[in-house]
Structure formats: structure tokens, C-alpha cells
Write a protein that holds these residues in place. Structure first.
Motif, PDB file in Angstrom:
ATOM      1  N   ILE A  13       0.845  -1.196   0.000  1.00  0.00           N
ATOM      2  CA  ILE A  13       0.000   0.000   0.000  1.00  0.00           C
ATOM      3  C   ILE A  13       0.883   1.249   0.000  1.00  0.00           C
ATOM      4  N   LEU A  14       1.887   1.267   0.868  1.00  0.00           N
ATOM      5  CA  LEU A  14       2.787   2.435   0.930  1.00  0.00           C
ATOM      6  C   LEU A  14       3.513   2.647  -0.392  1.00  0.00           C
ATOM      7  N   GLU A  15       4.003   1.575  -0.999  1.00  0.00           N
ATOM      8  CA  GLU A  15       4.723   1.709  -2.277  1.00  0.00           C
ATOM      9  C   GLU A  15       3.792   2.187  -3.381  1.00  0.00           C
ATOM     10  N   SER A  16       2.543   1.748  -3.356  1.00  0.00           N
ATOM     11  CA  SER A  16       1.598   2.195  -4.386  1.00  0.00           C
ATOM     12  C   SER A  16       1.294   3.686  -4.239  1.00  0.00           C
ATOM     13  N   PHE A  17       1.283   4.189  -3.007  1.00  0.00           N
ATOM     14  CA  PHE A  17       1.122   5.635  -2.808  1.00  0.00           C
ATOM     15  C   PHE A  17       2.396   6.371  -3.210  1.00  0.00           C
ATOM     16  N   ARG A  18       3.554   5.834  -2.821  1.00  0.00           N
ATOM     17  CA  ARG A  18       4.827   6.495  -3.120  1.00  0.00           C
ATOM     18  C   ARG A  18       5.032   6.661  -4.623  1.00  0.00           C
TER      19      ARG A  18
END
Length: 173
Positions: A13-18
Motif C-alpha cells: 500500500i505504501l509503495e503504491s502511494f509512493r
């Protein structure tokens, strides 16, 4: 046609936002997770240069499901599959919910994680073939080359394929 259900851990999830992939993948797939992963996604040290600030509204808007996990579900997972005991909290909660609800293995449910220990545990559960990379999801959702190229190594198809092969060959126990 209903969207494919995708269960994502905190790091994905964090990587998809980043990398700017969140909106595309959450529009294309039914993204689900557990409360622990939501909590982990929305916290962290803002002073850390690797910190990814995620808007609670943007996260919630993209989630098709947020699931609570009980202590009994966690205990059942770990007692049935001791290798799951060493997983990070987010992955452990996600696997506990999936295990309790008997959704895997399935051809229509995908789990995405970039955690090697979680991939090893997924093999023990018979779920390794249900694991997909963020890169694969993003490509299927129509994410452009610039965003795909921004993905860190462990979120890419090649990395996941290599780890799956090593697990199957017993190189990674």
C-alpha cells in the motif's frame, strides 16, 4: 464483471502511494486489507526520509474492504502454521484473516506482498501461486511506464519470480 479481489499488505500500500499507483490499482481491483495494515500505513515517523505520508481519506476511498482480526484468528494461524509466528504484524494479521476465512488458494483472489518471510509462509499454506507483484497489478491497471519504473526492486515481477523459484527449489527454507 466483478473486480478481482486483491489483499494488500502495508508495504505494498505504501509503495503504491509512493509511486502514484494507488488510484489506478484501486479503481481496477477490489483492494482489501486488515485493520493492522491500515494502522501501519497511516503511522510512522514523519522525520524518516523514507516515510510515505498517506491521506486517510485517499486510503479509505481506495479500499473495497477493511477487515478486523481477532486474537483467536491470530493464534489459530500461528498454531497451525508456526512459520507464520515470525511474520511482521501486518502480514500476520492479513494471513490470519485469509486463513480464518478459507479464501485461498483461489484463482480469483490475489495477495500481494514484498516480504520474503511472508512468501515463505505463503508456500507453507499452499498460497504461493496466489502471490502477485505490485508491478503486475499496476501494469494490469494501466499504470504508465514512469510509475512502473519508480517501483522498488521487491515490488517487481522479476524479484517475485526469483523468490518463488528459490522457495520451490528449497534454496530459501
Amino acid at each position: 464483471m466483478p473486480k478481482i479481489r486483491v489483499f494488500a499488505d502495508t508495504n505494498v500500500i505504501l509503495e503504491s502511494f509512493r509511486t502514484g499507483c494507488w488510484t489506478a490499482i484501486s479503481n481496477h481491483f477490489a483492494i482489501e486489507t486488515v485493520e493492522k495494515c491500515v494502522e501501519e500505513t497511516l503511522t510512522g515517523n514523519p522525520g524518516d526520509p523514507r516515510h510515505v505520508a498517506v491521506s486517510p481519506a485517499a486510503l479509505n476511498a481506495g479500499l473495497a474492504g477493511r477487515h478486523s482480526v481477532t486474537r483467536k484468528e491470530l493464534a489459530t494461524l500461528v498454531l497451525s502454521n508456526p512459520s507464520c509466528g515470525t511474520l511482521d504484524d501486518g502480514e500476520k494479521h492479513l494471513f490470519a484473516w485469509l486463513f480464518a476465512n478459507k479464501l485461498l488458494p483461489s484463482q480469483v483472489i490475489v495477495v500481494t506482498t514484498a516480504d520474503k518471510a511472508a512468501l515463505v509462509a505463503s508456500n507453507g499454506l499452499g498460497w504461493l501461486d496466489c502471490m502477485s507483484s505490485l508491478e503486475d497489478l499496476a501494469r494490469k491497471a494501466g499504470v504508465g511506464r514512469v510509475n512502473l519504473d519508480a517501483l522498488a526492486l521487491q515490488y517487481r515481477d522479476d524479484w517475485l519470480s526469483s523468490i518463488k523459484t528459490k522457495i520451490r527449489l528449497g534454496i530459501i527454507p
